[in-house]
Design an enzyme around this catalytic site. Structure first.
Site, mmCIF file in Angstrom:
data_model
loop_
_atom_site.group_PDB
_atom_site.id
_atom_site.type_symbol
_atom_site.label_atom_id
_atom_site.label_comp_id
_atom_site.label_asym_id
_atom_site.label_seq_id
_atom_site.Cartn_x
_atom_site.Cartn_y
_atom_site.Cartn_z
ATOM 1 N NE ARG A 99 1.973 6.407 -5.249
ATOM 2 C CZ ARG A 99 2.426 5.714 -4.211
ATOM 3 N NH1 ARG A 99 1.588 5.082 -3.412
ATOM 4 N NH2 ARG A 99 3.714 5.662 -3.970
ATOM 5 C CG HIS A 153 7.739 4.985 -6.529
ATOM 6 N ND1 HIS A 153 7.749 6.348 -6.300
ATOM 7 C CD2 HIS A 153 7.246 4.422 -5.394
ATOM 8 C CE1 HIS A 153 7.282 6.580 -5.085
ATOM 9 N NE2 HIS A 153 6.972 5.433 -4.519
ATOM 10 C CE LYS A 162 -18.539 16.827 -8.251
ATOM 11 N NZ LYS A 162 -17.572 17.802 -7.714
ATOM 12 N NE ARG A 168 4.223 2.902 4.361
ATOM 13 C CZ ARG A 168 4.169 2.447 5.590
ATOM 14 N NH1 ARG A 168 5.157 2.669 6.409
ATOM 15 N NH2 ARG A 168 3.128 1.769 5.980
ATOM 16 C CB THR A 169 4.721 7.984 -1.211
ATOM 17 O OG1 THR A 169 5.207 6.652 -1.269
ATOM 18 C CG2 THR A 169 5.429 8.813 -2.262
#
Ligand code: ZN
Lengths: 155, 304
Positions: B103, B131, B82, B53-54
């Site tokens: 994030r 946040h 990697k 959702r974010t």
């Protein structure tokens, strides 16, 4: 007795740094900050718990052929706030000054928070804000009050 | 705002917050007003942790402004797997985008990343850290429902690891709000956060049980207690159960109580509450778009 008498208890050095008026018992932590563990043939003399005029008991660390970086001096100030740094050249003290508590310290200390980005393999130097009674990681906010010496880690 | 990035809510002033919320309200009232304003702008999405959702909310906000997104995709399919560092990843994607949203599971990740780029960088969650965009939409919702002053707010659940909780608490300390933190002892607010809130002069109380304060609350912000926080399943069931709310819980609440949740919820709010006037959590989720539009507009040069 003057403090000079006590300094004779550990041998004079020719060139290098004398870190004097370290709080009693912190000498080994000073060595840890400097990354000295004896494996690189460093020439070091230590006096521990020597009677002192200014402190009840002090430690002295003398390191041959080494001058300290500002980062190292900053971190030493956290565990030895009364320390003096003497630069010695050809048996003479060429400069002498008290350590100053900085606003922040970079490098040398490792954040104890294992989920902090600075403990990942990223090109970032640890940074701590210096509080009245501890240090605080600039990245994750973790505060350390006791055991700052334990953060002197893998460099 | 004083900064070129949005990394935490800690340094947001009341004026910063109100500026964004006012702008979001204008957008909410007239969703077409900014259509096409940022035509051709690109927002880089770097989600090192799964998020639906974010991420969708940022994507929607950017597209409503006329811009588009470039998405790093999942970590499994990217060069991160990697072994590329975050510092390298942001420096590469910076070249493609006008602003970045990050994030990451590590605390301080967004701050570190911001030191490597020149474009604005928005923290969309850094581990148990912060946040801030969630906080802005939380405040927007709270302001609409109850105002932001002379307020008693209860924040309940996992307060230790809950980044939405930390960010919200910092932001609320700008307002005349009594903050009550309700959690099991093992999931209390980090001492660092409590220290900061006291430094900022916030009114903070900690409780182990909701019934100690429920009747005084104007807003109850519920967060999820995750199973992995407990070594033992039985202990989890027992403790989490105490922080779930249903219609019976609400008998002691005022009729005006607003209930919020950052979603997704699992079982901490009984669905029977959804149809009551208490429930603000779906509205809260919708508010993510206008609030993020207001923020992106500002970071992409809104006043110009
Ligand atoms: Zn840290």
């Amino acid at each position: 007795m003057s403090s000079d008498d006590h300094e004779l208890r550990v041998s004079k050095i020719r060139n290098g740094t004398v870190i004097d008026h370290v709080r009693g018992g912190q000498a080994l932590n000073v060595l840890a900050i400097l990354g000295i563990d004896g494996t690189q043939n460093e020439q070091v003399s230590i006096g521990m718990n020597v009677p002192s005029d200014r402190l009840a008991r002090k430690d002295i660390v003398k390191v041959e052929d080494r001058e300290l970086s500002q980062e190292e001096v900053d971190v030493i100030s956290l565990i030895a706030p009364d320390a003096t740094i003497n630069i010695v050249r050809d048996y003479d003290v060429t400069s002498k000054h008290r350590v100053e508590r900085p606003c922040q310290v970079e490098g040398v200390l490792t954040c104890p928070n294992t989920t902090c980005i600075t403990t990942e393999d990223e090109p970032v130097t640890s940074r701590f804000e210096v509080l009245d009674d501890g240090v605080r990681c600039t990245y994750c906010g973790t505060i350390v009050r006791d055991g700052i010496a334990d953060l002197i880690g893998s460099r | 705002m004083r900064d070129d990035h949005l990394l935490t809510s800690k340094h947001l002033t009341r004026a910063d917050i109100e500026g964004i919320l006012d702008r979001a309200a204008e957008i909410d009232a007239d969703p077409g007003a900014l259509a096409g304003k940022h035509d051709g702008s690109l927002l880089g999405l770097l989600f090192f942790e799964p998020s639906t959702r974010t991420k969708m909310s940022f994507e929607t906000a950017m597209k409503r402004l006329g811009g588009d997104v470039v998405d790093m995709g999942s970590v499994e399919s990217s060069s991160v797997k990697k072994g590329e560092t975050l510092a390298d990843t942001v420096r590469v994607i910076e070249g493609y985008a006008d602003a970045l949203v990050v994030r990451h599971p590590r605390q301080g990740a967004a701050k570190m990343a911001s030191e490597f780029v020149d474009v604005p960088l928005i923290n969309a969650g850094d581990g148990a850290g912060h946040h801030p965009t969630q906080t802005l939409l939380d405040l927007y919702t709270m302001r609409e429902a109850a105002g932001l002053d002379d307020l008693s707010v209860g924040i309940m659940g996992d307060l230790k690891y809950g980044r939405t909780v930390h960010s919200l608490a910092y932001a609320l300390s700008n307002f005349d709000v009594q903050q009550h933190f309700i959690s099991p002892e093992s999931l209390q607010l980090p001492r660092e956060v409590v220290y900061d809130l006291h430094q900022q002069g916030a009114s903070v109380r900690e409780h182990e049980h909701l019934d100690a304060v429920l009747e005084t609350l104007d807003v109850l912000y519920v967060t999820r207690i995750q199973r992995e926080r407990f070594p033992d399943e039985n202990e989890y069931q027992k403790i989490a159960g105490e922080y779930q709310i249903d219609m019976a819980t609400l008998e002691d609440a005022t009729p005006e109580l607003t209930i919020m949740h950052p979603l997704p919820r699992v079982d901490e709010i009984d669905p029977a509450i959804d149809d009551t006037d208490h429930a603000a959590y779906f509205e809260q989720a919708h508010n993510g778009v206008p609030v993020r539009m207001a923020l992106l507009d500002q970071f992409l040069g809104g006043s110009a």
